[in-house]
Design a protein around this motif. Structure first.
Motif, PDB file in Angstrom:
ATOM      1  N   ALA A 330       3.762  -3.181  45.356  1.00  0.00           N
ATOM      2  CA  ALA A 330       3.516  -4.396  44.569  1.00  0.00           C
ATOM      3  C   ALA A 330       2.050  -4.483  44.155  1.00  0.00           C
ATOM      4  O   ALA A 330       1.156  -3.939  44.825  1.00  0.00           O
ATOM      5  CB  ALA A 330       3.898  -5.626  45.389  1.00  0.00           C
ATOM      6  N   ASP A 331       1.812  -5.164  43.038  1.00  0.00           N
ATOM      7  CA  ASP A 331       0.431  -5.433  42.622  1.00  0.00           C
ATOM      8  C   ASP A 331      -0.251  -6.266  43.697  1.00  0.00           C
ATOM      9  O   ASP A 331       0.389  -7.134  44.316  1.00  0.00           O
ATOM     10  CB  ASP A 331       0.417  -6.210  41.293  1.00  0.00           C
ATOM     11  N   SER A 332      -1.520  -6.006  43.937  1.00  0.00           N
ATOM     12  CA  SER A 332      -2.252  -6.791  44.940  1.00  0.00           C
ATOM     13  C   SER A 332      -2.331  -8.250  44.492  1.00  0.00           C
ATOM     14  O   SER A 332      -2.226  -8.560  43.295  1.00  0.00           O
ATOM     15  CB  SER A 332      -3.658  -6.233  45.136  1.00  0.00           C
ATOM     16  N   GLU A 333      -2.484  -9.139  45.448  1.00  0.00           N
ATOM     17  CA  GLU A 333      -2.482 -10.583  45.148  1.00  0.00           C
ATOM     18  C   GLU A 333      -3.583 -10.967  44.163  1.00  0.00           C
ATOM     19  O   GLU A 333      -3.429 -11.888  43.377  1.00  0.00           O
ATOM     20  CB  GLU A 333      -2.633 -11.390  46.440  1.00  0.00           C
ATOM     21  N   ASP A 334      -4.706 -10.241  44.234  1.00  0.00           N
ATOM     22  CA  ASP A 334      -5.823 -10.590  43.334  1.00  0.00           C
ATOM     23  C   ASP A 334      -5.832  -9.718  42.067  1.00  0.00           C
ATOM     24  O   ASP A 334      -6.821  -9.673  41.343  1.00  0.00           O
ATOM     25  CB  ASP A 334      -7.167 -10.470  44.069  1.00  0.00           C
ATOM     26  N   ALA A 335      -4.718  -8.989  41.820  1.00  0.00           N
ATOM     27  CA  ALA A 335      -4.619  -8.201  40.580  1.00  0.00           C
ATOM     28  C   ALA A 335      -4.646  -9.147  39.381  1.00  0.00           C
ATOM     29  O   ALA A 335      -4.101 -10.239  39.421  1.00  0.00           O
ATOM     30  CB  ALA A 335      -3.331  -7.385  40.576  1.00  0.00           C
ATOM     31  N   TYR A 336      -5.293  -8.699  38.320  1.00  0.00           N
ATOM     32  CA  TYR A 336      -5.482  -9.629  37.196  1.00  0.00           C
ATOM     33  C   TYR A 336      -4.853  -9.105  35.911  1.00  0.00           C
ATOM     34  O   TYR A 336      -4.537  -7.931  35.772  1.00  0.00           O
ATOM     35  CB  TYR A 336      -6.975  -9.891  36.976  1.00  0.00           C
ATOM     36  N   GLU A 337      -4.670 -10.039  34.975  1.00  0.00           N
ATOM     37  CA  GLU A 337      -4.170  -9.701  33.641  1.00  0.00           C
ATOM     38  C   GLU A 337      -5.272  -8.958  32.888  1.00  0.00           C
ATOM     39  O   GLU A 337      -6.442  -9.311  32.975  1.00  0.00           O
ATOM     40  CB  GLU A 337      -3.792 -10.971  32.876  1.00  0.00           C
ATOM     41  N   PHE A 338      -4.883  -7.929  32.172  1.00  0.00           N
ATOM     42  CA  PHE A 338      -5.858  -7.097  31.457  1.00  0.00           C
ATOM     43  C   PHE A 338      -5.862  -7.503  29.991  1.00  0.00           C
ATOM     44  O   PHE A 338      -4.919  -7.228  29.254  1.00  0.00           O
ATOM     45  CB  PHE A 338      -5.446  -5.639  31.636  1.00  0.00           C
ATOM     46  N   GLU A 339      -6.919  -8.169  29.559  1.00  0.00           N
ATOM     47  CA  GLU A 339      -6.988  -8.667  28.176  1.00  0.00           C
ATOM     48  C   GLU A 339      -8.284  -8.202  27.515  1.00  0.00           C
ATOM     49  O   GLU A 339      -9.247  -7.811  28.189  1.00  0.00           O
ATOM     50  CB  GLU A 339      -6.902 -10.201  28.167  1.00  0.00           C
ATOM     51  N   ASN A 340      -8.295  -8.257  26.182  1.00  0.00           N
ATOM     52  CA  ASN A 340      -9.467  -7.850  25.394  1.00  0.00           C
ATOM     53  C   ASN A 340      -9.952  -6.457  25.821  1.00  0.00           C
ATOM     54  O   ASN A 340     -11.119  -6.239  26.158  1.00  0.00           O
ATOM     55  CB  ASN A 340     -10.618  -8.864  25.549  1.00  0.00           C
ATOM     56  N   VAL A 341      -9.029  -5.515  25.819  1.00  0.00           N
ATOM     57  CA  VAL A 341      -9.319  -4.169  26.304  1.00  0.00           C
ATOM     58  C   VAL A 341     -10.167  -3.407  25.287  1.00  0.00           C
ATOM     59  O   VAL A 341      -9.897  -3.411  24.085  1.00  0.00           O
ATOM     60  CB  VAL A 341      -8.004  -3.404  26.574  1.00  0.00           C
ATOM     61  N   ASN A 342     -11.181  -2.750  25.818  1.00  0.00           N
ATOM     62  CA  ASN A 342     -12.078  -1.950  24.986  1.00  0.00           C
ATOM     63  C   ASN A 342     -11.486  -0.558  24.784  1.00  0.00           C
ATOM     64  O   ASN A 342     -11.362  -0.071  23.672  1.00  0.00           O
ATOM     65  CB  ASN A 342     -13.455  -1.876  25.669  1.00  0.00           C
ATOM     66  N   GLY A 343     -11.118   0.106  25.908  1.00  0.00           N
ATOM     67  CA  GLY A 343     -10.472   1.416  25.812  1.00  0.00           C
ATOM     68  C   GLY A 343     -11.253   2.551  26.426  1.00  0.00           C
ATOM     69  O   GLY A 343     -10.928   3.718  26.198  1.00  0.00           O
ATOM     70  N   ASP A 344     -12.303   2.241  27.233  1.00  0.00           N
ATOM     71  CA  ASP A 344     -13.018   3.295  27.960  1.00  0.00           C
ATOM     72  C   ASP A 344     -12.178   3.693  29.179  1.00  0.00           C
ATOM     73  O   ASP A 344     -11.782   2.837  29.968  1.00  0.00           O
ATOM     74  CB  ASP A 344     -14.388   2.788  28.445  1.00  0.00           C
ATOM     75  N   VAL A 345     -11.941   4.997  29.337  1.00  0.00           N
ATOM     76  CA  VAL A 345     -11.110   5.477  30.446  1.00  0.00           C
ATOM     77  C   VAL A 345     -11.869   6.554  31.216  1.00  0.00           C
ATOM     78  O   VAL A 345     -12.528   7.410  30.608  1.00  0.00           O
ATOM     79  CB  VAL A 345      -9.778   6.066  29.934  1.00  0.00           C
ATOM     80  N   SER A 346     -11.784   6.487  32.559  1.00  0.00           N
ATOM     81  CA  SER A 346     -12.451   7.528  33.354  1.00  0.00           C
ATOM     82  C   SER A 346     -11.582   7.950  34.541  1.00  0.00           C
ATOM     83  O   SER A 346     -10.917   7.122  35.157  1.00  0.00           O
ATOM     84  CB  SER A 346     -13.807   7.030  33.853  1.00  0.00           C
ATOM     85  N   PHE A 347     -11.581   9.247  34.809  1.00  0.00           N
ATOM     86  CA  PHE A 347     -10.965   9.812  36.013  1.00  0.00           C
ATOM     87  C   PHE A 347     -12.106  10.236  36.931  1.00  0.00           C
ATOM     88  O   PHE A 347     -13.000  10.984  36.501  1.00  0.00           O
ATOM     89  CB  PHE A 347     -10.137  11.053  35.672  1.00  0.00           C
TER      90      PHE A 347
END
Length: 583
Positions: A330-347
């Motif tokens: 399950a998502d953690s209790e403090d997981a948040y909605e992801f809005e106004n995404v820029n699109g930077d991704v890192s591994f």
């Protein structure tokens, strides 16, 4: 055997957990069962009294007999109404429970991790939700209908017999344990056989679904004979288990009938001796024989019910196994909605493997800036699609972190994360419904104008307009009446309608002709403008425009750069690229 008993007990408790929501129906069913039994058992007393009114030739109390007949008719009508109401309550309860179990099973399927779906036969899962639940419903319905009436008949009959003659009743009680022992012995044997039968049926369903779903491949590679051999082997096993289960279950009725005949004969012998000695009247003897018959009848029914319940419990166990599978973390209790995404991704130092024995991705690092187009190439099995699975959180990393806009994806709600990706896979998925319903899956409130513009951008509009009802044309499951290329165009249209900030294209144009592909590549370039895009492709001609090309081998990036840089290096990418254009 002890473990089997524990499992049965546990399964029964789970079934009762579902039944408690229908407790009013259960209580009413028991009341109506008791009422119908009491009325049924009162009838032999009336008949016995009527027989005793026939004292001898010319000495018959016709008035009393007619009075008993009238009361008897009323009792018969009331018994019929009680039994009908009991069946109504049982039906409401049983099919309510079945509905709830199916709902929970389907809800569970929606929350299962992708790893479970990937590692289990789809046909077996379908068999559990459909066939096993149906078998369970039949057993449960028969159980409640006959078990209540059977038990109350046994108890009621003994009480009525005790009121007539205690000694004869004791004879009946002494013979009874033999019947119970026989039923118990057979029940233990049938449970394991019915469980094997249910499991093999699931295996058979899986094979049938696999063969029908891939019939063209089966015929193309002349696999029909091997498919028949596999089916025959499973079918023979199913026959063997079914015959054993039915053999043991069919022993129940004749064995209990034999014991029940002993009860009836005992009552007849001891009753006749008592009647000759003047202990009871002929009417009472008739009454006792009727009760002996009614007393033994439920044992036949209950033994049959026990067999059905064994089958039902074996099926219920498989259903509850599915329902109790561990859900996706399950998502953690403090997981948040992801809005106004820029699109930077890192591994960052990512490690991942599907199994402990076979390593795949090790110490993987990658930085992607907003709007960059990242092409991922490499031989089959190098980990290209695995990267996609990790980006979408279909699987979680074993070690290391993946971040979007500097935030760990494990801290973001899955639904919110996935909503910000547009995904077109090589494997198309369409549901049974209209073309419009399939396109608007990610944006149900889209206007007709938006849908048409998206279809024009993906070059799907022209073929959709040629369909019998255009966008309202109903297609079959998985778009069976469309070509593979048309299905893929609809999947591309679906993403073009949503236009999320990040895109994943996994062999998105693999089933499309070269001319249409060139047009779609232009549409993709416009769509990818300003959006972070991950492109998996085997046809290297489709990724020349990518900002960064990652060349993967055995889960590692062995080369990185744009198309021209990698060609100049003359490494693995150059070798792959040139191999596609040389004979």
């Amino acid at each position: 055997m002890q473990k089997e008993k524990k499992v049965q007990k546990s399964t029964l408790m789970k079934v009762f957990g579902y039944i408690k929501d229908y407790m009013p129906f259960l209580i009413l069913s028991i009341i109506f069962a008791a009422l119908s039994v009491v009325l049924t058992l009162y009838l032999p007393i009336l008949i016995g009294d009527a027989i005793d009114m026939v004292v001898g030739k010319g000495n018959v109390d016709f008035g009393g007999i007619f009075s008993k007949v009238k009361v008897g008719l009323v009792i018969i009508v009331l018994t019929a109404i009680s039994q009908w109401l009991m069946n109504v309550c049982n039906n409401r309860m049983t099919y309510g429970v079945v509905r709830d179990i199916r709902k929970d099973a389907f809800d569970k399927i929606q929350s299962l991790p992708v790893s479970y779906i990937d590692s289990h036969s789809h046909g077996d899962i379908v068999s559990r939700v459909i066939s096993d639940v149906d078998t369970f419903a039949d057993g449960l319905l028969m159980g409640f209908t006959q078990l209540f009436t059977g038990l109350t008949t046994i108890i009621g009959t003994l009480l009525f017999m005790l009121s007539i003659n205690i000694k004869i009743t004791i004879v009946v009680v002494c013979v009874t344990p033999v019947s119970l022992f026989v039923a118990s012995f057979i029940a233990k044997k049938t449970y394991s056989m019915f469980k094997l039968q249910s499991e093999t049926r699931g295996e058979q369903t899986a094979l049938i679904e696999e063969m029908i779903g891939n019939q063209k491949v089966v015929q193309a590679f002349s696999y029909e004979d091997k498919a028949l051999t596999r089916f025959e082997e499973i079918n023979n096993r199913l026959q063997k288990y079914s015959l054993r289960a039915i053999f043991f279950s069919s022993l129940t009725n004749p064995c209990t009938r034999f014991v029940n005949s002993l009860v009836y004969a005992s009552v007849g012998v001891f009753g006749a001796i008592s009647a000759l000695a003047g202990g009871i009247s002929i009417g009472q003897l008739s009454c006792l024989l009727s009760y002996a018959n009614q007393y033994t009848k439920p044992f036949n029914e209950i033994s049959g019910v026990i067999t059905e319940l064994q089958n039902a419990l074996a099926c219920a166990e498989r259903i509850f196994e599915l329902i109790e599978e561990e859900s996706e973390i399950a998502d953690s209790e403090d997981a948040y909605e992801f809005e106004n995404v820029n699109g930077d991704v890192s591994f960052e130092n990512v490690y991942f493997s599907y199994t402990d024995e076979q390593k795949l991705i090790e110490d993987f690092n990658l930085e992607v800036k907003k709007g960059q187009r990242i092409a991922i190439v490499g031989p089959t099995g190098c980990g290209k699609t695995t990267l996609i699975n990790l980006l979408m959180r279909f699987y979680d990393t074993n070690k290391g972190t993946i971040k979007v806009d500097g935030k760990k994806i494990t801290d973001i709600k899955r639904e919110s994360l996935r909503r910000n990706y547009g995904m077109v896979l090589q494997e198309t998925w369409l549901k049974a419904g209209t073309i419009k319903e399939n396109i608007t899956m990610g944006k149900p409130d889209a206007t007709d104008e938006e849908i048409i513009n998206a279809a024009k951008a993906s070059h799907a509009h022209s073929f959709i307009k040629r369909l019998p009802n255009g966008y309202d044309t109903v297609i079959t499951e998985d778009g069976g009446n469309l070509s593979q290329g048309q299905k893929q165009l609809l999947c591309i249209t679906r993403v073009m309608l949503c236009l999320p900030p990040m895109l994943i294209l996994d062999e998105a144009t693999s089933s499309i002709d070269t001319r249409t592909e060139i047009k779609i590549q232009k549409a993709f370039l416009a769509m990818m403008e300003g959006r972070t895009s991950f492109i998996v492709a085997h046809r290297l001609s489709t990724i020349r425009e990518a900002d960064i090309i990652l060349v993967m081998k055995d889960g590692n990036i062995i080369e990185q750069g744009n198309h021209n840089e990698l060609l100049l290096k003359g490494g693995f990418y150059a070798e792959l690229y040139n191999s596609q254009f040389t004979g």
